[in-house]
Design an enzyme around this catalytic site. Sequence first.
Site, PDB file in Angstrom:
ATOM      1  N   ARG A 152       6.337 -10.574  -5.509  1.00  0.00           N
ATOM      2  CA  ARG A 152       5.055 -10.893  -4.872  1.00  0.00           C
ATOM      3  C   ARG A 152       4.131  -9.674  -4.950  1.00  0.00           C
ATOM      4  O   ARG A 152       4.536  -8.598  -5.403  1.00  0.00           O
ATOM      5  CB  ARG A 152       5.307 -11.273  -3.419  1.00  0.00           C
ATOM      6  CG  ARG A 152       5.664 -10.090  -2.543  1.00  0.00           C
ATOM      7  CD  ARG A 152       5.976 -10.510  -1.122  1.00  0.00           C
ATOM      8  NE  ARG A 152       5.804  -9.402  -0.185  1.00  0.00           N
ATOM      9  CZ  ARG A 152       6.210  -9.400   1.064  1.00  0.00           C
ATOM     10  NH1 ARG A 152       6.826 -10.449   1.561  1.00  0.00           N
ATOM     11  NH2 ARG A 152       5.990  -8.349   1.842  1.00  0.00           N
ATOM     12  N   GLY A 153       2.907  -9.839  -4.450  1.00  0.00           N
ATOM     13  CA  GLY A 153       2.000  -8.705  -4.248  1.00  0.00           C
ATOM     14  C   GLY A 153       1.720  -7.951  -5.531  1.00  0.00           C
ATOM     15  O   GLY A 153       1.298  -8.520  -6.535  1.00  0.00           O
ATOM     16  N   GLU A 154       2.000  -6.660  -5.518  1.00  0.00           N
ATOM     17  CA  GLU A 154       1.653  -5.825  -6.670  1.00  0.00           C
ATOM     18  C   GLU A 154       2.859  -5.032  -7.190  1.00  0.00           C
ATOM     19  O   GLU A 154       3.227  -5.123  -8.352  1.00  0.00           O
ATOM     20  CB  GLU A 154       0.510  -4.874  -6.266  1.00  0.00           C
ATOM     21  CG  GLU A 154       0.105  -3.945  -7.379  1.00  0.00           C
ATOM     22  CD  GLU A 154      -1.251  -3.284  -7.166  1.00  0.00           C
ATOM     23  OE1 GLU A 154      -2.152  -3.906  -6.574  1.00  0.00           O
ATOM     24  OE2 GLU A 154      -1.391  -2.130  -7.607  1.00  0.00           O
ATOM     25  N   ASP A 155       3.481  -4.263  -6.311  1.00  0.00           N
ATOM     26  CA  ASP A 155       4.477  -3.325  -6.823  1.00  0.00           C
ATOM     27  C   ASP A 155       5.777  -4.009  -7.250  1.00  0.00           C
ATOM     28  O   ASP A 155       6.338  -3.679  -8.299  1.00  0.00           O
ATOM     29  CB  ASP A 155       4.763  -2.231  -5.786  1.00  0.00           C
ATOM     30  CG  ASP A 155       5.534  -1.094  -6.394  1.00  0.00           C
ATOM     31  OD1 ASP A 155       5.023  -0.462  -7.342  1.00  0.00           O
ATOM     32  OD2 ASP A 155       6.685  -0.852  -5.970  1.00  0.00           O
ATOM     33  N   SER A 156       6.263  -4.978  -6.467  1.00  0.00           N
ATOM     34  CA  SER A 156       7.500  -5.672  -6.880  1.00  0.00           C
ATOM     35  C   SER A 156       7.234  -6.462  -8.162  1.00  0.00           C
ATOM     36  O   SER A 156       8.125  -6.617  -9.004  1.00  0.00           O
ATOM     37  CB  SER A 156       8.034  -6.585  -5.769  1.00  0.00           C
ATOM     38  OG  SER A 156       7.085  -7.549  -5.393  1.00  0.00           O
TER      39      SER A 156
ATOM     40  N   ASP B 112       0.844  -1.201   0.000  1.00  0.00           N
ATOM     41  CA  ASP B 112       0.000   0.000   0.000  1.00  0.00           C
ATOM     42  C   ASP B 112       0.881   1.254   0.000  1.00  0.00           C
ATOM     43  O   ASP B 112       0.699   2.159  -0.810  1.00  0.00           O
ATOM     44  CB  ASP B 112      -0.911   0.004   1.242  1.00  0.00           C
ATOM     45  CG  ASP B 112      -1.634  -1.319   1.414  1.00  0.00           C
ATOM     46  OD1 ASP B 112      -2.577  -1.566   0.651  1.00  0.00           O
ATOM     47  OD2 ASP B 112      -1.231  -2.117   2.284  1.00  0.00           O
TER      48      ASP B 112
ATOM     49  N   GLN C 244      13.441   1.643  -2.255  1.00  0.00           N
ATOM     50  CA  GLN C 244      12.735   1.267  -3.499  1.00  0.00           C
ATOM     51  C   GLN C 244      13.604   1.375  -4.754  1.00  0.00           C
ATOM     52  O   GLN C 244      13.612   0.478  -5.593  1.00  0.00           O
ATOM     53  CB  GLN C 244      11.511   2.159  -3.654  1.00  0.00           C
ATOM     54  CG  GLN C 244      10.223   1.407  -3.573  1.00  0.00           C
ATOM     55  CD  GLN C 244       9.017   2.317  -3.742  1.00  0.00           C
ATOM     56  OE1 GLN C 244       9.123   3.513  -4.027  1.00  0.00           O
ATOM     57  NE2 GLN C 244       7.850   1.750  -3.571  1.00  0.00           N
TER      58      GLN C 244
HETATM   59  O1  TRH Z   1       4.683  -5.994   0.454  1.00  0.00           O
HETATM   60  P1  TRH Z   1       3.739  -6.656  -0.497  1.00  0.00           P
HETATM   61  O2  TRH Z   1       3.370  -8.017  -0.204  1.00  0.00           O
HETATM   62  O3  TRH Z   1       2.518  -5.758  -0.610  1.00  0.00           O
HETATM   63  C1  TRH Z   1       1.200  -6.030  -0.786  1.00  0.00           C
HETATM   64  C2  TRH Z   1       0.450  -5.931   0.462  1.00  0.00           C
HETATM   65  O4  TRH Z   1       0.276  -7.206   0.985  1.00  0.00           O
HETATM   66  C3  TRH Z   1      -0.814  -5.217   0.205  1.00  0.00           C
HETATM   67  O5  TRH Z   1      -1.652  -5.186   1.310  1.00  0.00           O
HETATM   68  C4  TRH Z   1      -1.500  -5.839  -0.961  1.00  0.00           C
HETATM   69  O6  TRH Z   1      -2.540  -5.050  -1.214  1.00  0.00           O
HETATM   70  C5  TRH Z   1      -0.593  -5.840  -2.149  1.00  0.00           C
HETATM   71  O7  TRH Z   1       0.583  -6.543  -1.833  1.00  0.00           O
HETATM   72  C6  TRH Z   1      -1.188  -6.467  -3.368  1.00  0.00           C
HETATM   73  O8  TRH Z   1       4.368  -6.649  -1.982  1.00  0.00           O
HETATM   74  P2  TRH Z   1       4.548  -5.500  -3.065  1.00  0.00           P
HETATM   75  O9  TRH Z   1       3.246  -4.993  -3.545  1.00  0.00           O
HETATM   76  O10 TRH Z   1       5.443  -6.077  -4.058  1.00  0.00           O
HETATM   77  O11 TRH Z   1       5.303  -4.327  -2.319  1.00  0.00           O
HETATM   78  C7  TRH Z   1       6.618  -4.467  -1.892  1.00  0.00           C
HETATM   79  C8  TRH Z   1       7.378  -3.170  -2.088  1.00  0.00           C
HETATM   80  O12 TRH Z   1       8.622  -3.246  -1.390  1.00  0.00           O
HETATM   81  C9  TRH Z   1       7.724  -2.884  -3.540  1.00  0.00           C
HETATM   82  O13 TRH Z   1       7.628  -1.479  -3.771  1.00  0.00           O
HETATM   83  C10 TRH Z   1       9.194  -3.266  -3.643  1.00  0.00           C
HETATM   84  C11 TRH Z   1       9.663  -2.846  -2.290  1.00  0.00           C
HETATM   85  N1  TRH Z   1      10.908  -3.419  -1.800  1.00  0.00           N
HETATM   86  C12 TRH Z   1      11.963  -2.567  -1.578  1.00  0.00           C
HETATM   87  O14 TRH Z   1      11.877  -1.354  -1.795  1.00  0.00           O
HETATM   88  N2  TRH Z   1      13.122  -3.072  -1.085  1.00  0.00           N
HETATM   89  C13 TRH Z   1      13.298  -4.391  -0.848  1.00  0.00           C
HETATM   90  O15 TRH Z   1      14.400  -4.792  -0.409  1.00  0.00           O
HETATM   91  C14 TRH Z   1      12.191  -5.265  -1.114  1.00  0.00           C
HETATM   92  C15 TRH Z   1      12.337  -6.742  -0.884  1.00  0.00           C
HETATM   93  C16 TRH Z   1      11.020  -4.754  -1.586  1.00  0.00           C
END
Ligand code: TRH
Length: 354
Positions: free
Chosen positions: A247-251, A19, A231
């Site tokens: 995983r999730g959305e942004d990564s 989020d 990030q």
């Molecule tokens: O953290 P996430 O699992 O996020 C989510 C949440 O669960 C949320 O509630 C849900 O709605 C969504 O998924 C679909 O995974 P996500 O989305 O990939 O976000 C992780 C963020 O962390 C992404 O911007 C990448 C960043 N990141 C870093 O900046 N540095 C790191 O070392 C890592 C491992 C990730």
Amino acid sequence: MNTSLRCDIFCTVVDNFGDAAVCWRLASQLADDFGWQVRLWIDDPQPLYRLAPDAPRSSVDVRRWEKSFADTAPADIVIETFACELPPNYVAAMASRTTQPVWLNLEYLSAEDWVSGCHGLPSPHPRLPLTKHFFFPGFDSNTGGLLRERDYEKRRRVFNAKAFRQEFLLGDPPPASLTISLFSYVNPALPALLAAWARSDTPIQVLCPGSTEPRQQIGRLELVPLPFLPQQRYDELLWTCDLNFVRGEDSFIRAQWAAKPLVWQIYPQTENLHLQKLDAFIAAFGKVDAGHTLSIRTMAAFWHAWNGDGTLDWPAFSSALPAMRQHTQIWTNHLAAHTDLATNLVQFCLARLK
Ligand code: TRH
């Protein structure tokens, strides 16, 4: 571009990083690339400061969203994210403005077909003279698109993978070896995958951001903990690797921009609803070029197994990697040909502010 526009973004942190990650990317892009005055209201800034330690010194005005929300003049553009509920006094103040603010609800990402039909739909407020619009990210030009900063390609072009490897003491990759990044939820399939990697014919180095485990060698597998990276540096990790587990959305989106083969652990939902979303993405991904159908099938089976549906076959998946590399590049080019989310969102708002 009108530089005096004010924008309030509201974010509730449900769990993990996603989020805060999406809101931060959007907020920074609106401020840096479009010159908007952005306030980011976030109920828990902790994950944000891990993602962006420089946030307090940035062009975005980060505010803690307290339970009792003090009265404030609403912005020209109001973005609620992932259907978080705006403070009632803020909504009342929006309604009392002489010009209606543009009010958007930024939704979760999905490749399902219904998304393009719902993107941009209005939802009039039941009592007040306000209309909210649904804004859906997505993979085709009938959706809001994907977040991608203007300087992304430039950063990627000047990136020095050798220096990154030196900084984190990764050594030089031996010929035919694989470097893999691993970012996942707790996953019952992981032990079997680690065992398969340990038995691999060629060396495999697995980089684990945010891991607190010690560095260790198990057969051909080397597990390397890395700090949780800001990030922008996480992009560098993705560029360094041959394969990225995300995983999730942004990564997941960032791994697509990195144009390297990826494995997606989708955010789990009840009644296995997430498997439909997984399949919708795989279908869209596969359709972009018919030349790799067999490899896409192998990839789909592996992704399903990584998401709890089936048994992982690492040897089959690793044989498909060269084709996956080509296919992912085609997919990334296809995505990059569409307008990015922030640009679409700005155009959407400007058209309604006229
Ligand atoms: O953290 P996430 O699992 O996020 C989510 C949440 O669960 C949320 O509630 C849900 O709605 C969504 O998924 C679909 O995974 P996500 O989305 O990939 O976000 C992780 C963020 O962390 C992404 O911007 C990448 C960043 N990141 C870093 O900046 N540095 C790191 O070392 C890592 C491992 C990730």
